[in-house]
Design a protein around this motif. Structure first.
Motif, short mmCIF file in Angstrom:
data_model
loop_
_atom_site.label_atom_id
_atom_site.label_comp_id
_atom_site.label_asym_id
_atom_site.label_seq_id
_atom_site.Cartn_x
_atom_site.Cartn_y
_atom_site.Cartn_z
N ASP A 178 0.85 -1.19 0.00
CA ASP A 178 0.00 0.00 0.00
C ASP A 178 0.89 1.25 0.00
OD1 ASP A 178 0.39 1.07 2.90
OD2 ASP A 178 -0.07 -1.07 3.16
N PRO A 179 0.33 2.41 -0.32
CA PRO A 179 1.16 3.63 -0.43
C PRO A 179 1.96 3.95 0.82
CG PRO A 179 -0.98 4.01 -1.43
CD PRO A 179 -1.05 2.65 -0.77
N ARG A 180 1.39 3.74 2.01
CA ARG A 180 2.13 4.04 3.24
C ARG A 180 3.35 3.12 3.38
NH1 ARG A 180 0.78 6.76 7.72
NH2 ARG A 180 -1.41 6.86 7.06
N SER A 181 3.15 1.83 3.12
CA SER A 181 4.26 0.88 3.22
C SER A 181 5.31 1.15 2.16
CB SER A 181 3.74 -0.56 3.07
OG SER A 181 2.87 -0.90 4.13
N ARG A 182 4.85 1.59 0.98
CA ARG A 182 5.80 1.91 -0.09
C ARG A 182 6.69 3.08 0.33
NH1 ARG A 182 2.43 2.39 -4.55
NH2 ARG A 182 2.54 0.12 -4.63
N HIS A 183 6.10 4.10 0.93
CA HIS A 183 6.89 5.25 1.37
C HIS A 183 7.85 4.86 2.49
CE1 HIS A 183 5.36 8.86 -0.78
NE2 HIS A 183 4.35 8.05 -1.05
N THR A 184 7.41 3.96 3.36
CA THR A 184 8.31 3.46 4.41
C THR A 184 9.52 2.76 3.78
OG1 THR A 184 6.50 3.16 5.98
CG2 THR A 184 8.51 1.90 6.39
N MET A 185 9.26 1.97 2.74
CA MET A 185 10.34 1.27 2.06
C MET A 185 11.29 2.26 1.40
SD MET A 185 11.51 -1.73 1.67
CE MET A 185 10.06 -2.60 2.26
N TRP A 186 10.77 3.34 0.85
CA TRP A 186 11.63 4.36 0.25
C TRP A 186 12.58 4.94 1.30
CZ3 TRP A 186 7.61 7.67 -2.96
CH2 TRP A 186 7.10 6.88 -3.98
N GLY A 187 12.05 5.18 2.49
CA GLY A 187 12.90 5.70 3.56
C GLY A 187 14.02 4.73 3.91
N ILE A 188 13.70 3.44 3.93
CA ILE A 188 14.71 2.41 4.23
C ILE A 188 15.80 2.42 3.15
CG2 ILE A 188 15.09 -0.09 4.29
CD1 ILE A 188 12.33 -0.30 5.67
N ILE A 189 15.39 2.52 1.89
CA ILE A 189 16.37 2.53 0.79
C ILE A 189 17.27 3.76 0.90
CG2 ILE A 189 16.62 2.73 -1.72
CD1 ILE A 189 14.03 1.02 -1.92
N ARG A 190 16.69 4.91 1.23
CA ARG A 190 17.51 6.12 1.39
C ARG A 190 18.53 5.94 2.53
NH1 ARG A 190 12.27 8.77 0.75
NH2 ARG A 190 12.12 9.63 -1.36
N GLU A 191 18.11 5.31 3.61
CA GLU A 191 19.03 5.06 4.73
C GLU A 191 20.18 4.16 4.31
OE1 GLU A 191 17.00 3.53 8.10
OE2 GLU A 191 15.68 5.27 8.32
N VAL A 193 21.51 3.86 1.37
CA VAL A 193 22.44 4.60 0.53
C VAL A 193 23.25 5.58 1.36
CG1 VAL A 193 22.63 6.15 -1.45
CG2 VAL A 193 20.99 4.28 -1.50
N SER A 194 22.63 6.18 2.36
CA SER A 194 23.37 7.11 3.23
C SER A 194 24.47 6.39 4.00
CB SER A 194 22.42 7.81 4.20
OG SER A 194 21.91 6.91 5.17
N ASP A 195 24.32 5.08 4.16
CA ASP A 195 25.36 4.26 4.81
C ASP A 195 26.42 3.79 3.81
OD1 ASP A 195 24.10 4.51 7.24
OD2 ASP A 195 23.07 2.58 7.12
N GLY A 196 26.30 4.19 2.54
CA GLY A 196 27.29 3.83 1.54
C GLY A 196 26.96 2.61 0.72
N VAL A 197 25.77 2.04 0.92
CA VAL A 197 25.36 0.86 0.17
C VAL A 197 24.92 1.28 -1.24
CG1 VAL A 197 23.65 -1.01 0.03
CG2 VAL A 197 24.68 -0.41 2.24
N THR A 198 25.24 0.47 -2.22
CA THR A 198 24.77 0.68 -3.59
C THR A 198 23.50 -0.13 -3.80
OG1 THR A 198 27.05 0.91 -4.35
CG2 THR A 198 25.38 0.50 -6.03
N VAL A 199 22.48 0.50 -4.37
CA VAL A 199 21.19 -0.17 -4.58
C VAL A 199 20.89 -0.24 -6.07
CG1 VAL A 199 18.70 -0.09 -4.16
CG2 VAL A 199 20.30 0.55 -2.33
N PHE A 200 20.68 -1.46 -6.54
CA PHE A 200 20.22 -1.71 -7.91
C PHE A 200 18.74 -2.06 -7.79
CE2 PHE A 200 21.42 -3.25 -12.29
CZ PHE A 200 20.17 -3.69 -12.67
N GLU A 211 11.72 9.30 -7.33
CA GLU A 211 12.01 9.66 -5.94
C GLU A 211 13.39 9.21 -5.50
OE1 GLU A 211 10.50 11.00 -3.17
OE2 GLU A 211 8.84 11.86 -4.32
N LEU A 212 13.83 8.04 -5.95
CA LEU A 212 14.98 7.39 -5.34
C LEU A 212 16.26 7.40 -6.16
CD1 LEU A 212 13.24 4.17 -3.93
CD2 LEU A 212 13.95 6.19 -2.62
#
Length: 333
Positions: A178-191, A193-200, A211-212
């Motif tokens: 759902d949209p709320r869970s999707r936005h939560t997941m976006w926040g996790i992905i941003r975190e 990357v801020s830790d230096g992880v590369t995301v494909f 957004e990402l």
């Protein structure tokens, strides 16, 4: 988003690179010689319609299947020569959760710790830290089958992080959320990357890529149709315009005469002017209105978005009537 760079400070280090990757199943070519270069510490999004080859690309780069041709390096390791080193450096979360619903969230985490050969104490510490980070501590002792879709996705990614990967492949990670869970997941992905992880990231959600992603590639019919930042891709597609709306018919008629290349809507008292939406173009329009002593009641700017890019670049996979902004929304007369 921050992008890691090599020691000389000039060239971004590549976490993933591929040249000429090919894959066929029988007489169907799924990947037709694609090239990729993904800087470390960034988010790369691969877009494409169903069947475009997104998941196949992830499976090849994560060593789940082998390519028919081409070369690739992941985390500095050659995919063909040293697949084990690649596996040690990456994490993979597929479209469908790898969570075992018959055991608890904590037990899922500890199982992953065992698979990564962590000691008992280190495994428990890592599991506890990740469960807390992903807001799953309260549900840690409950069977994973009782989790919501968003919780299962968070647990899935937490399990992926147990081995401390520096590169993570997320194959449509928010499908079905759902949209709320999707936005939560976006926040996790941003975190991450801020830790230096590369995301494909592969996704069908164009807003998600916008957004990402630092860079986006559109995959269509086994080929990369276009690649660049979101803004670069949007500039590939025509259709930008400024829309002026009036409440005074006299002002509307005067503006129609004062402005060039307008599309007039007499019923709505609105004018549409082709424009890329730049400050200079907007100023030119407003200056012409000011010179004529005209004031619009409403001004809106439309610039092509990733939906427009997607439909334009994958036009052969959708009906022609849906290729929205391969031309401006209304014909300029």
């Amino acid at each position: 988003m921050p992008t890691s760079r090599s020691g000389d400070g000039r060239t971004p280090a590549a976490a993933v690179s591929a040249v000429g990757l090919r894959k066929s199943y029988g007489d169907k070519t799924v990947l037709d010689g694609i090239d990729l270069r993904i800087p470390a510490g960034s988010v790369f999004a691969l877009l494409g319609p169903n069947g475009a080859g997104k998941t196949t690309a992830v499976k090849i780069l994560s060593t789940l299947i082998t390519a028919d041709g081409g070369q690739a390096q992941v985390a500095g390791h050659d995919l063909a020569a040293d697949p084990q080193a690649v596996r040690a450096a990456i994490g993979v979360t597929g479209q469908f959760s790898a969570v075992d619903g018959l055991i608890t969230g904590e037990e899922n985490m500890l199982l992953m710790a065992d698979l990564h050969h962590l000691s008992r104490s280190e495994g428990r510490r890592t599991a506890a830290e990740l469960l807390e980070r992903f807001d799953l501590l309260d549900a840690a002792k409950k069977p994973a089958s009782t989790y919501s879709g968003g919780m299962k996705r968070r647990l899935d990614i937490a399990m992926t992080l147990v081995g401390g990967p520096r590169i993570i492949f997320l194959d449509e990670p928010t499908t079905g959320l759902d949209p709320r869970s999707r936005h939560t997941m976006w926040g996790i992905i941003r975190e991450l990357v801020s830790d230096g992880v590369t995301v494909f990231l592969t996704t069908q959600y164009l807003e998600e890529a916008d957004e990402l992603a630092d860079r986006i590639a559109v995959l269509n019919n086994g080929k990369i149709a276009a690649e660049g930042t979101a803004d670069e891709l949007k500039r590939l597609v025509p259709g930008g315009h400024v829309r002026l709306r009036f409440t005074d018919p006299a002002a509307y008629r005067s503006a129609t005469s004062a402005l060039r290349e307008v599309t007039a809507d007499d019923e709505a008292l609105s004018l549409q002017i082709p424009s890329g939406g730049s400050q200079r173009e907007l100023r030119t329009i407003l200056d012409r209105l000011d010179s004529a002593g005209i004031e619009a009641d409403e001004l809106t700017v439309h610039t092509p978005d990733l939906d427009d890019v997607f439909f334009a670049l994958t036009a052969t996979t959708v009906p022609a009537r849906n290729t929205r902004n391969t031309q401006p929304e209304e014909t300029v007369r």
